[in-house]
Enzyme design. Structure first.
Site, short mmCIF file in Angstrom:
data_model
loop_
_atom_site.label_atom_id
_atom_site.label_comp_id
_atom_site.label_asym_id
_atom_site.label_seq_id
_atom_site.Cartn_x
_atom_site.Cartn_y
_atom_site.Cartn_z
N SER A 36 60.36 64.81 69.34
CA SER A 36 61.21 63.92 70.15
C SER A 36 60.56 62.58 70.41
O SER A 36 61.11 61.75 71.12
CB SER A 36 61.52 64.57 71.49
OG SER A 36 62.10 65.83 71.29
N VAL A 76 70.69 53.15 71.45
CA VAL A 76 69.50 53.00 72.28
C VAL A 76 69.73 53.82 73.55
O VAL A 76 70.83 53.76 74.14
CB VAL A 76 69.25 51.51 72.63
CG1 VAL A 76 68.17 51.37 73.70
CG2 VAL A 76 68.86 50.74 71.36
N GLY A 77 68.75 54.58 73.96
CA GLY A 77 68.91 55.42 75.15
C GLY A 77 68.37 54.75 76.40
O GLY A 77 68.21 53.53 76.47
N ASP A 78 68.05 55.59 77.37
CA ASP A 78 67.54 55.09 78.66
C ASP A 78 66.05 54.75 78.62
O ASP A 78 65.56 53.94 79.41
CB ASP A 78 67.75 56.16 79.74
CG ASP A 78 67.02 57.47 79.39
OD1 ASP A 78 67.09 57.89 78.21
OD2 ASP A 78 66.37 58.05 80.27
N GLY A 105 66.14 63.53 79.24
CA GLY A 105 67.45 64.16 79.09
C GLY A 105 68.43 63.18 78.47
O GLY A 105 68.02 62.26 77.76
N GLY A 119 70.24 60.21 77.79
CA GLY A 119 70.01 58.84 78.22
C GLY A 119 71.24 58.15 78.78
O GLY A 119 71.17 57.38 79.74
C1 SD4 Z 1 67.33 59.52 75.21
N1 SD4 Z 1 66.34 60.21 77.28
O1 SD4 Z 1 67.13 58.81 74.23
C2 SD4 Z 1 66.15 60.20 75.84
C3 SD4 Z 1 66.01 61.56 75.25
C4 SD4 Z 1 65.25 62.53 76.07
O2 SD4 Z 1 64.62 64.61 76.54
O3 SD4 Z 1 64.73 62.27 77.10
N2 SD4 Z 1 65.21 63.74 75.71
O4 SD4 Z 1 68.45 59.74 75.66
#
Ligand code: SD4
Length: 323
Positions: A83, A214-216, A237, A239
């Protein structure tokens, strides 16, 4: 493995955090005292190796900023961590695209998003912070900046990650998976001997996401926020759910108002579950520490854990959950 007895101890510590949090409320009305704290590292999930690296920096009296950068680099460089960084799962087009941000004790921050072919996005984010007048660089521009600053181009798609993409393509369904594995996105907060806080967050993002998503994690205030007068928070989690509620900023602001880190994380999760009707379908977790070193962690679903390093001890702790 997470140890429930340790978690109970931590819950008691969380209880202590209530009164510590109240002190924090008073403290923010005063200039930062510079009071020395006990060096501490916390990070999302169970990445003890990353914590240990960060701890080494703190043990020598190093800066929290250096600790979090070096700490999360371990996860970025680990091909088995699917990840984060090298070995991360690709997007739906088979490309590994990385997001990261970093924040120091005086509120400086740097971020990169949608970055490809660079193993340590956290270090590029730090350079954005230290070498440019900007906060965030994206995609091609971020890559160009990295290459100009001596980073090497590398293929980050491992055989294992490519295989999991091939499997995914059979159904090609985009569905967030709860607790994909126990070493997801790494968000880390550290306090140095000098009482200063810094934080870092780095990820390959949601697996098999739409190309360009793009995530958080690279968004200051969503995936990470640090205010040296109050504390720091990180999120992991889904994003999209974190961005919708400016999650990490929310946790820090709740601590500023006098909540303990545990109460602040619980309230931020409650905000998500009350506003986002489909909350049972995804995971979000927050991890926070105030400037006195009290810690909080809370998730929507069971299964979230975090790594804690303090006094030379490294432990994985279970977090509480809404469901
Ligand atoms: C996202 N928050 O890109 C990230 C993924 C993540 O546990 O945290 N996974 O959304």
């Amino acid at each position: 493995m997470a140890n429930r007895r340790k978690f109970i101890a931590q819950a008691i510590l969380g209880g202590l955090g209530v009164s510590i949090g109240r002190q924090a409320k008073a403290a923010v009305q005063l200039p930062f005292s510079g009071k020395a704290s006990e060096p501490t590292v916390i990070s999302t999930w169970n990445n003890i190796k990353s914590n240990k690296k960060a701890w080494k920096v703190l043990k020598k009296g190093g800066r929290a900023l250096d600790a979090v950068e070096r700490g999360v680099q371990v996860a970025e460089g680990d091909p088995d961590d699917m990840s984060v960084g090298y070995g991360g799962r690709p997007d739906r087009d088979g490309k590994v695209t990385l997001d990261a941000c970093i924040m120091d004790e005086v509120g400086n921050c740097g971020s990169v998003c949608f970055l490809q072919d660079i193993k340590h996005p956290i270090s590029v984010a730090r350079l954005v912070m230290e070498k440019t007048p900007h906060v965030m660089l994206a995609g091609e521009g971020a890559l160009q900046f990295a290459l100009e600053n001596g980073f090497q181009r590398e293929n980050l798609l491992t055989e294992k990650a490519a295989k999991s993409w091939e499997e995914w393509k059979k159904e090609s369904q985009y569905q967030p998976v709860i607790n994909i594995e126990n070493h997801d996105t790494i968000g880390m907060i550290a306090i140095g001997e000098d009482g200063n806080l810094s934080g870092a967050c780095t990820t390959s993002g949601a697996a098999f996401k739409v190309h360009g998503r793009v995530g958080d994690s690279p968004i200051v205030g969503a995936g990470l926020f640090v205010d040296n007068e109050v504390g720091g928070a990180v999120a992991t989690g889904l994003g999209e759910a974190v961005i919708k509620t400016a999650g990490s900023f929310l946790v820090v602001e709740l601590m500023r108002q006098g909540r303990s880190p545990q109460e602040a994380c619980e309230e931020a999760i409650r905000r998500i579950t009350s506003k986002q009707k489909n909350y049972k379908e995804f995971q979000v977790a927050f991890l926070a520490m105030n400037r006195e070193g009290a810690i909080g962690a809370h998730a929507i679903h069971e299964g979230f854990m975090y790594a804690l390093s303090r006094g030379g001890e490294h432990q994985v702790m279970d977090a509480s959950s809404f469901l």
